[in-house]
Design a protein around this motif. Structure first.
Motif, short mmCIF file in Angstrom:
data_model
loop_
_atom_site.label_atom_id
_atom_site.label_comp_id
_atom_site.label_asym_id
_atom_site.label_seq_id
_atom_site.Cartn_x
_atom_site.Cartn_y
_atom_site.Cartn_z
N ASN A 196 39.80 -30.13 -41.01
CA ASN A 196 39.26 -28.68 -40.12
C ASN A 196 38.31 -28.15 -42.12
O ASN A 196 39.18 -26.89 -42.10
N LEU A 197 37.17 -28.82 -41.98
CA LEU A 197 36.75 -28.33 -43.85
C LEU A 197 35.83 -26.99 -43.04
O LEU A 197 35.43 -26.56 -42.42
N GLY A 253 44.46 -23.11 -40.64
CA GLY A 253 43.18 -22.50 -39.75
C GLY A 253 43.80 -23.29 -38.44
O GLY A 253 42.88 -23.66 -37.72
N LYS A 254 45.38 -23.59 -38.31
CA LYS A 254 45.09 -24.25 -36.36
C LYS A 254 45.28 -23.37 -35.36
O LYS A 254 44.64 -23.86 -34.58
N THR A 255 45.75 -22.07 -35.64
CA THR A 255 45.63 -21.14 -35.08
C THR A 255 44.15 -20.84 -34.48
O THR A 255 43.89 -21.24 -33.33
N THR A 256 43.58 -21.25 -35.77
CA THR A 256 42.07 -20.73 -35.44
C THR A 256 41.45 -21.83 -34.46
O THR A 256 40.73 -21.21 -33.53
N ARG A 300 52.49 -14.83 -47.62
CA ARG A 300 52.42 -16.55 -48.32
C ARG A 300 53.52 -16.84 -49.25
O ARG A 300 53.71 -15.96 -50.62
N ARG A 325 57.90 -12.52 -39.88
CA ARG A 325 57.88 -14.76 -39.35
C ARG A 325 57.75 -14.64 -40.35
O ARG A 325 58.73 -16.55 -40.70
N ARG A 334 61.47 -18.68 -43.04
CA ARG A 334 62.09 -20.15 -43.29
C ARG A 334 62.89 -20.08 -44.79
O ARG A 334 63.11 -21.13 -45.00
N GLN A 371 64.99 -23.33 -33.36
CA GLN A 371 64.48 -24.36 -33.42
C GLN A 371 64.89 -24.78 -31.71
O GLN A 371 64.03 -25.08 -31.18
N ARG A 373 49.83 -11.04 -44.54
CA ARG A 373 51.12 -12.83 -44.19
C ARG A 373 51.54 -12.50 -45.60
O ARG A 373 50.44 -12.63 -46.90
N THR A 378 52.71 -24.96 -34.30
CA THR A 378 53.98 -25.40 -34.93
C THR A 378 53.71 -26.09 -35.99
O THR A 378 52.50 -26.00 -36.50
N HIS A 379 54.73 -26.61 -36.71
CA HIS A 379 54.66 -27.20 -37.70
C HIS A 379 55.76 -28.93 -38.15
O HIS A 379 56.56 -28.58 -37.87
N GLY A 384 59.84 -30.09 -38.61
CA GLY A 384 59.86 -29.08 -37.77
C GLY A 384 60.57 -29.39 -36.30
O GLY A 384 60.34 -28.95 -35.18
P1 AP5 Z 1 44.59 -19.43 -39.39
O1 AP5 Z 1 44.09 -20.01 -38.13
O2 AP5 Z 1 45.45 -17.92 -38.87
O3 AP5 Z 1 45.74 -20.43 -39.76
P2 AP5 Z 1 46.93 -21.60 -39.70
O4 AP5 Z 1 47.10 -22.69 -40.37
O5 AP5 Z 1 47.29 -21.09 -38.41
O6 AP5 Z 1 48.16 -20.20 -39.73
P3 AP5 Z 1 49.08 -19.23 -39.12
O7 AP5 Z 1 49.34 -17.76 -40.04
O8 AP5 Z 1 49.07 -19.48 -37.72
O9 AP5 Z 1 49.71 -20.45 -39.72
P4 AP5 Z 1 51.37 -19.92 -41.09
O10 AP5 Z 1 52.29 -20.99 -40.31
O11 AP5 Z 1 51.68 -19.36 -41.68
O12 AP5 Z 1 52.77 -19.44 -38.88
P5 AP5 Z 1 52.81 -19.97 -38.31
O13 AP5 Z 1 52.66 -19.04 -36.82
O14 AP5 Z 1 52.52 -21.25 -37.83
O15 AP5 Z 1 44.19 -19.22 -40.66
C1 AP5 Z 1 43.76 -19.33 -41.56
C2 AP5 Z 1 42.61 -18.22 -42.27
O16 AP5 Z 1 41.50 -19.77 -42.63
C3 AP5 Z 1 42.27 -17.47 -40.92
O17 AP5 Z 1 41.62 -16.35 -42.97
C4 AP5 Z 1 40.89 -18.14 -40.47
O18 AP5 Z 1 39.69 -17.52 -41.17
C5 AP5 Z 1 40.80 -19.23 -41.80
N1 AP5 Z 1 39.69 -20.61 -41.34
C6 AP5 Z 1 40.26 -21.26 -40.38
N2 AP5 Z 1 39.25 -22.23 -39.61
C7 AP5 Z 1 38.17 -22.67 -41.53
C8 AP5 Z 1 37.63 -23.06 -41.30
N3 AP5 Z 1 36.94 -24.65 -40.81
N4 AP5 Z 1 36.66 -23.20 -42.66
C9 AP5 Z 1 37.14 -21.27 -43.27
N5 AP5 Z 1 37.98 -21.07 -43.65
C10 AP5 Z 1 38.81 -21.12 -42.07
O19 AP5 Z 1 54.45 -20.77 -38.13
C11 AP5 Z 1 55.57 -19.12 -38.58
C12 AP5 Z 1 57.18 -19.01 -39.19
O20 AP5 Z 1 57.02 -20.04 -37.59
C13 AP5 Z 1 57.08 -20.65 -40.22
O21 AP5 Z 1 56.84 -20.03 -40.93
C14 AP5 Z 1 58.70 -21.18 -39.80
O22 AP5 Z 1 59.31 -20.21 -40.31
C15 AP5 Z 1 58.85 -21.03 -38.05
N6 AP5 Z 1 58.12 -21.62 -37.51
C16 AP5 Z 1 57.27 -21.82 -36.71
N7 AP5 Z 1 57.82 -23.59 -36.32
C17 AP5 Z 1 58.66 -24.60 -36.81
C18 AP5 Z 1 59.50 -24.94 -36.41
N8 AP5 Z 1 58.69 -26.32 -35.63
N9 AP5 Z 1 60.35 -25.75 -37.09
C19 AP5 Z 1 61.01 -24.60 -37.89
N10 AP5 Z 1 60.56 -23.46 -38.50
C20 AP5 Z 1 59.80 -22.94 -37.84
#
Ligand code: AP5
Length: 190
Positions: free
Chosen positions: A173-174, A15-18, A138, A56, A60, A71, A136, A89-90, A102
């Motif tokens: 982020n519970l 939920g980091k983006t949220t 996943r 996206r 990986r 990167q 997604r 990011t990650h 990352g």
């Molecule tokens: P959301 O906010 O969408 O979760 P998130 O953790 O941000 O997940 P993302 O989908 O953005 O991360 P990702 O890794 O899939 O994609 P990213 O773009 O970073 O929330 C998820 C769900 O939880 C939602 O339904 C929300 O409503 C719910 N929620 C949130 N908070 C809550 C709460 N408190 N209670 C209940 N529900 C809640 O990365 C994509 C790709 O990019 C990676 O796979 C990788 O290939 C690449 N990449 C990125 N950074 C790097 C790096 N530094 N090096 C190499 N590759 C990289």
């Protein structure tokens, strides 16, 4: 470059983006502005031009050297921004051949972060959030694998801190307590 650089990490679905989006909205009302950059989106834009990538979640699974070069390009783009920046990011990316850093040295040297944030929650909550997101591709991981990944991310954050002198902040982020996570993030970024 000038401005504060805050790197925000967390395993997919935590939920980091949220948390980031809600925090930035709250800060904007106080007149505090950050440019928010999604590192994955930056990489994806380059990947679409250079590689045959359609979504996206394919990134990986690309060859290790291709992921590293994507990167590096993304880091160079972000390093040129002379404002307060949040990088979504990650800490590590789970790839078929193991955890990929990352923020390897060449990314850290470009970004020079002031703070690295780890957004965490209980593994069963992450599993549930991943399963409910149909948009997604996943990875199918169980509770134990997600737990290992979160633990490994803490080790890696410690080493990033040793390399750059940045601080490491853990924000929980519970379920049902999103507001607490937002308020902690706002305090950190204010
Ligand atoms: P959301 O906010 O969408 O979760 P998130 O953790 O941000 O997940 P993302 O989908 O953005 O991360 P990702 O890794 O899939 O994609 P990213 O773009 O970073 O929330 C998820 C769900 O939880 C939602 O339904 C929300 O409503 C719910 N929620 C949130 N908070 C809550 C709460 N408190 N209670 C209940 N529900 C809640 O990365 C994509 C790709 O990019 C990676 O796979 C990788 O290939 C690449 N990449 C990125 N950074 C790097 C790096 N530094 N090096 C190499 N590759 C990289």
């Amino acid at each position: 470059s000038t401005g504060r650089k805050v790197v925000i990490t967390g395993v997919p679905g935590v939920g980091k983006t949220t948390v980031i989006n809600a925090s930035l909205e709250a800060l904007k009302e106080e007149g505090i502005n950050y440019t928010s950059i999604n590192f994955g989106t930056c990489m994806f834009e380059v990947a679409c031009e250079q590689e045959n990538v359609h979504d996206r979640d394919e990134m990986r699974r690309l060859d290790q050297d291709i992921q590293c070069s994507l990167q590096k390009t993304a880091a160079q783009v972000i390093a040129r921004i002379n404002e307060n920046v949040i990088v979504d990011t990650h800490c590590t990316v789970s790839t078929p051949s193991g955890y990929l850093a990352g923020l390897p040295a060449w990314v850290l040297n470009e970004l020079k972060p002031d703070i690295i944030v780890l957004v965490e929650t209980d593994e069963d909550q992450i599993l549930k959030r991943r399963l409910s997101d149909m948009s997604r591709q996943r990875d199918m991981e169980g509770y134990a694998a997600i737990k290992d990944h979160q633990r490994y991310n803490r080790y890696m954050a410690a080493s990033y801190s040793m390399m750059t002198g940045c601080t490491v902040k853990i924000i929980k982020n519970l379920d049902y307590l999103l507001d607490n996570a937002i308020s902690e993030m706002v305090t950190l970024l204010r």
